[in-house]
Design an enzyme around this catalytic site. Structure first.
Site, PDB file in Angstrom:
ATOM      1  N   ARG A   1       0.808  -1.233   0.000  1.00 45.32           N
ATOM      2  CA  ARG A   1       0.000   0.000   0.000  1.00 45.32           C
ATOM      3  C   ARG A   1       0.840   1.282   0.000  1.00 45.32           C
ATOM      4  O   ARG A   1       0.343   2.344   0.344  1.00 45.32           O
ATOM      5  CB  ARG A   1      -0.999   0.006   1.162  1.00 45.32           C
ATOM      6  CG  ARG A   1      -2.032  -1.116   1.076  1.00 45.32           C
ATOM      7  CD  ARG A   1      -3.138  -0.935   2.099  1.00 45.32           C
ATOM      8  NE  ARG A   1      -4.165  -1.937   1.901  1.00 45.32           N
ATOM      9  CZ  ARG A   1      -4.189  -3.129   2.500  1.00 45.32           C
ATOM     10  NH1 ARG A   1      -3.204  -3.455   3.332  1.00 45.32           N
ATOM     11  NH2 ARG A   1      -5.162  -3.977   2.278  1.00 45.32           N
TER      12      ARG A   1
ATOM     13  N   LYS B   1       3.649  11.469 -11.155  1.00 43.11           N
ATOM     14  CA  LYS B   1       2.903  10.517 -11.971  1.00 43.11           C
ATOM     15  C   LYS B   1       3.727   9.247 -12.151  1.00 43.11           C
ATOM     16  O   LYS B   1       4.878   9.302 -12.580  1.00 43.11           O
ATOM     17  CB  LYS B   1       2.599  11.106 -13.356  1.00 43.11           C
ATOM     18  CG  LYS B   1       1.413  12.035 -13.410  1.00 43.11           C
ATOM     19  CD  LYS B   1       1.159  12.396 -14.862  1.00 43.11           C
ATOM     20  CE  LYS B   1      -0.081  13.230 -15.036  1.00 43.11           C
ATOM     21  NZ  LYS B   1      -0.330  13.552 -16.461  1.00 43.11           N
TER      22      LYS B   1
ATOM     23  N   HIS C   1       0.874  14.861 -26.300  1.00 43.41           N
ATOM     24  CA  HIS C   1       0.875  13.505 -25.762  1.00 43.41           C
ATOM     25  C   HIS C   1      -0.344  12.686 -26.184  1.00 43.41           C
ATOM     26  O   HIS C   1      -0.239  11.462 -26.302  1.00 43.41           O
ATOM     27  CB  HIS C   1       0.983  13.543 -24.237  1.00 43.41           C
ATOM     28  CG  HIS C   1       2.368  13.847 -23.753  1.00 43.41           C
ATOM     29  ND1 HIS C   1       3.014  15.029 -24.055  1.00 43.41           N
ATOM     30  CD2 HIS C   1       3.242  13.134 -23.003  1.00 43.41           C
ATOM     31  CE1 HIS C   1       4.225  15.014 -23.498  1.00 43.41           C
ATOM     32  NE2 HIS C   1       4.376  13.879 -22.869  1.00 43.41           N
TER      33      HIS C   1
ATOM     34  N   LYS D   1       7.859  22.821 -15.343  1.00 46.67           N
ATOM     35  CA  LYS D   1       7.133  21.656 -14.823  1.00 46.67           C
ATOM     36  C   LYS D   1       6.784  21.845 -13.355  1.00 46.67           C
ATOM     37  O   LYS D   1       5.656  21.575 -12.927  1.00 46.67           O
ATOM     38  CB  LYS D   1       7.990  20.401 -15.016  1.00 46.67           C
ATOM     39  CG  LYS D   1       7.351  19.088 -14.535  1.00 46.67           C
ATOM     40  CD  LYS D   1       6.235  18.635 -15.446  1.00 46.67           C
ATOM     41  CE  LYS D   1       5.604  17.311 -15.011  1.00 46.67           C
ATOM     42  NZ  LYS D   1       6.325  16.126 -15.459  1.00 46.67           N
TER      43      LYS D   1
ATOM     44  N   HIS E   1       9.442   7.770 -27.274  1.00 45.37           N
ATOM     45  CA  HIS E   1       8.480   8.676 -26.653  1.00 45.37           C
ATOM     46  C   HIS E   1       8.689  10.106 -27.151  1.00 45.37           C
ATOM     47  O   HIS E   1       7.727  10.798 -27.507  1.00 45.37           O
ATOM     48  CB  HIS E   1       8.618   8.633 -25.132  1.00 45.37           C
ATOM     49  CG  HIS E   1       7.718   9.604 -24.431  1.00 45.37           C
ATOM     50  ND1 HIS E   1       6.343   9.495 -24.430  1.00 45.37           N
ATOM     51  CD2 HIS E   1       8.009  10.731 -23.718  1.00 45.37           C
ATOM     52  CE1 HIS E   1       5.814  10.495 -23.757  1.00 45.37           C
ATOM     53  NE2 HIS E   1       6.805  11.264 -23.316  1.00 45.37           N
TER      54      HIS E   1
ATOM     55  N   ASN F   1       0.305  17.987 -21.154  1.00 42.11           N
ATOM     56  CA  ASN F   1       0.079  16.881 -22.080  1.00 42.11           C
ATOM     57  C   ASN F   1       0.077  17.323 -23.542  1.00 42.11           C
ATOM     58  O   ASN F   1      -0.312  16.545 -24.422  1.00 42.11           O
ATOM     59  CB  ASN F   1      -1.237  16.174 -21.753  1.00 42.11           C
ATOM     60  CG  ASN F   1      -1.163  15.392 -20.464  1.00 42.11           C
ATOM     61  OD1 ASN F   1      -0.284  14.584 -20.272  1.00 42.11           O
ATOM     62  ND2 ASN F   1      -2.093  15.669 -19.560  1.00 42.11           N
TER      63      ASN F   1
ATOM     64  N   HIS G   1       0.991   9.444 -27.639  1.00 43.62           N
ATOM     65  CA  HIS G   1       0.713   8.165 -26.985  1.00 43.62           C
ATOM     66  C   HIS G   1      -0.068   7.231 -27.917  1.00 43.62           C
ATOM     67  O   HIS G   1       0.164   6.018 -27.917  1.00 43.62           O
ATOM     68  CB  HIS G   1      -0.077   8.386 -25.701  1.00 43.62           C
ATOM     69  CG  HIS G   1       0.757   8.881 -24.562  1.00 43.62           C
ATOM     70  ND1 HIS G   1       0.224   9.204 -23.328  1.00 43.62           N
ATOM     71  CD2 HIS G   1       2.088   9.098 -24.449  1.00 43.62           C
ATOM     72  CE1 HIS G   1       1.193   9.613 -22.518  1.00 43.62           C
ATOM     73  NE2 HIS G   1       2.325   9.556 -23.179  1.00 43.62           N
TER      74      HIS G   1
ATOM     75  N   ARG H   1      -2.613  21.555 -14.944  1.00 44.51           N
ATOM     76  CA  ARG H   1      -1.572  20.561 -15.190  1.00 44.51           C
ATOM     77  C   ARG H   1      -1.804  19.804 -16.489  1.00 44.51           C
ATOM     78  O   ARG H   1      -0.851  19.308 -17.113  1.00 44.51           O
ATOM     79  CB  ARG H   1      -1.464  19.581 -14.017  1.00 44.51           C
ATOM     80  CG  ARG H   1      -0.385  18.537 -14.241  1.00 44.51           C
ATOM     81  CD  ARG H   1      -0.090  17.692 -13.040  1.00 44.51           C
ATOM     82  NE  ARG H   1       0.900  16.684 -13.376  1.00 44.51           N
ATOM     83  CZ  ARG H   1       1.527  15.921 -12.487  1.00 44.51           C
ATOM     84  NH1 ARG H   1       1.263  16.058 -11.205  1.00 44.51           N
ATOM     85  NH2 ARG H   1       2.421  15.036 -12.876  1.00 44.51           N
TER      86      ARG H   1
ATOM     87  N   GLU I   1      10.425  17.105 -24.806  1.00 49.59           N
ATOM     88  CA  GLU I   1       9.683  17.545 -23.620  1.00 49.59           C
ATOM     89  C   GLU I   1      10.064  18.982 -23.237  1.00 49.59           C
ATOM     90  O   GLU I   1       9.200  19.771 -22.820  1.00 49.59           O
ATOM     91  CB  GLU I   1       9.944  16.599 -22.449  1.00 49.59           C
ATOM     92  CG  GLU I   1       9.405  15.194 -22.634  1.00 49.59           C
ATOM     93  CD  GLU I   1       7.889  15.088 -22.562  1.00 49.59           C
ATOM     94  OE1 GLU I   1       7.208  16.127 -22.352  1.00 49.59           O
ATOM     95  OE2 GLU I   1       7.369  13.969 -22.707  1.00 49.59           O
TER      96      GLU I   1
ATOM     97  N   GLU J   1      -3.888  17.076 -11.565  1.00 48.58           N
ATOM     98  CA  GLU J   1      -4.376  17.305 -12.922  1.00 48.58           C
ATOM     99  C   GLU J   1      -5.887  17.506 -13.004  1.00 48.58           C
ATOM    100  O   GLU J   1      -6.581  16.892 -13.815  1.00 48.58           O
ATOM    101  CB  GLU J   1      -3.942  16.150 -13.840  1.00 48.58           C
ATOM    102  CG  GLU J   1      -3.913  16.539 -15.308  1.00 48.58           C
ATOM    103  CD  GLU J   1      -3.242  15.492 -16.179  1.00 48.58           C
ATOM    104  OE1 GLU J   1      -3.892  15.039 -17.127  1.00 48.58           O
ATOM    105  OE2 GLU J   1      -2.076  15.149 -15.906  1.00 48.58           O
TER     106      GLU J   1
END
Length: 363
Positions: free
Chosen positions: A123, A145, A250, A229, A267, A247, A254, A243, A187, A239
């Protein structure tokens, strides 16, 4: 060097943490002993190539701890539930428990995989991000993330799990092949497009210094890009709003990575092509001029980043975008540039508009 003189930027969020810049790997242990309580056991998760380059340097500062090192194969395909299960089995054999501290030593894949492992093992156990690639230093290690992939899409299974700290040693960038540098540049240029026109112009004006790996210019590049960032994450840790602007490129990128099964496009290359597709879509919606689209394409091209992709089916790519995590109620939510240095969240992009943008970047 000493704790008092280490350069850092603080992420001010619900779970605040420092991003240290230009600090030696060997000095992480000093930080841990002075700032993090009840650590006896450390688990370093990395891949073999990074371990050979940097694990001994890192362990020099960890002599006061029991340390285990686990390596996983390199590559985006390793961000899987299967690899997570194998990692868990190996960790249990090392005696990992709730007091163990995980150090993610590597690039974006290691940061995501090791971070997700830390977030779900018993956990949740403590995590330090030690990014060794440009992409990880300017982007993926910051913001909490963590995720693994699913056949339906990239990073579908993940969580927000902030580290205790991000520990960035600029000297790890010296070993990067240019293909890895390109991933980070995509990025960094994205950050400039989102919120920093001056940074965009910095990339335009410092082409030779960046290509020649001028140390002071690289340090400025990483610091300024990281700051974008950090500012954005500090405003919106999970997000719910601003935020999402991070993306940019992306949703398209993606989809391309997933459609190509993470082979033949990195990427950074996916993000680069995605940025161009988003720019064409923004131009079609009156948010920017074609001259600005060309300016973006030119900047990406001078650093060796692609602006088109061959042989892809735009309809298949459009279908892949249905699983994007930003989507709401069946609507595709896209991040679009509004000129250079500003971005907006667009909730009214039609499939025909998105398809037309894909066609612009498929050669």
């Amino acid at each position: 060097m000493g704790l008092a003189t280490w350069q850092k930027i603080n992420v001010e969020a619900n779970s605040p943490y420092p991003v240290f810049l230009g600090v030696p790997l060997e000095e992480l242990g000093e930080y841990l002993s002075s700032q993090i309580e009840e650590v006896e056991h450390i688990l370093i998760i990395t891949n073999q190539a990074v371990a050979e380059l940097y694990s001994e340097r890192l362990k020099q500062g960890l002599l006061d701890y029991r340390v285990n090192l686990l390596t996983v194969p390199a590559g985006e395909m390793e961000k899987s539930l299967e690899r997570l299960s194998q990692l868990t089995t190996a960790a249990l054999r090392c005696g990992v428990d709730r007091k163990t501290l995980v150090i993610a030593l590597g690039g974006g894949v290691i940061g995501d995989l090791a971070g997700f492992f830390a977030s779900v093992f018993m956990r949740g156990i403590r995590l330090i991000q030690v990014p060794t690639t440009l992409l990880a230093q300017v982007d993926s290690s910051i913001g909490g993330k963590v995720a693994v992939n699913h056949p339906a899409g990239k990073n579908i299974l993940g969580s927000f799990y902030p580290p205790l700290a991000v520990w960035t040693d600029f000297t790890t960038l010296e070993s990067l092949p240019w293909s890895e540098v390109e991933n980070g540049l995509a990025e960094s240029i994205k950050h400039a497009l989102i919120a920093d026109l001056d940074l965009f112009e910095f990339f335009e004006n410092q082409e030779e210094n960046i290509k020649q790996r001028n140390p002071s210019i690289w340090q400025e590049m990483v610091t300024r890009s990281s700051a974008v960032k950090v500012r954005t994450v500090s405003q919106d840790e999970q997000e719910h709003g601003v935020r999402a602007l991070l993306n940019l490129g992306h949703s398209f990128g993606h989809a391309l990575e997933t459609e190509m099964n993470y082979h033949g496009v990195t990427h950074g290359q996916g993000v680069s092509i995605g940025i161009v597709a988003a720019a064409f879509l923004a131009s079609a919606k009156g948010l920017m001029t074609l001259a600005e689209v060309d300016r973006i394409k030119h900047l990406l091209s001078i650093y060796g980043l692609p602006t088109t992709i061959k042989g892809q089916d735009p309809q298949a790519l459009l279908q892949r975008m249905k699983t994007d995590k930003k989507n709401q109620g069946g609507r595709k939510i896209l991040i679009l540039p509004q000129g250079i240095g500003r971005t907006v969240i667009s909730k009214d992009c039609t499939d025909s508009e998105i398809l037309a943008a894909w066609i612009q970047v498929i050669s």
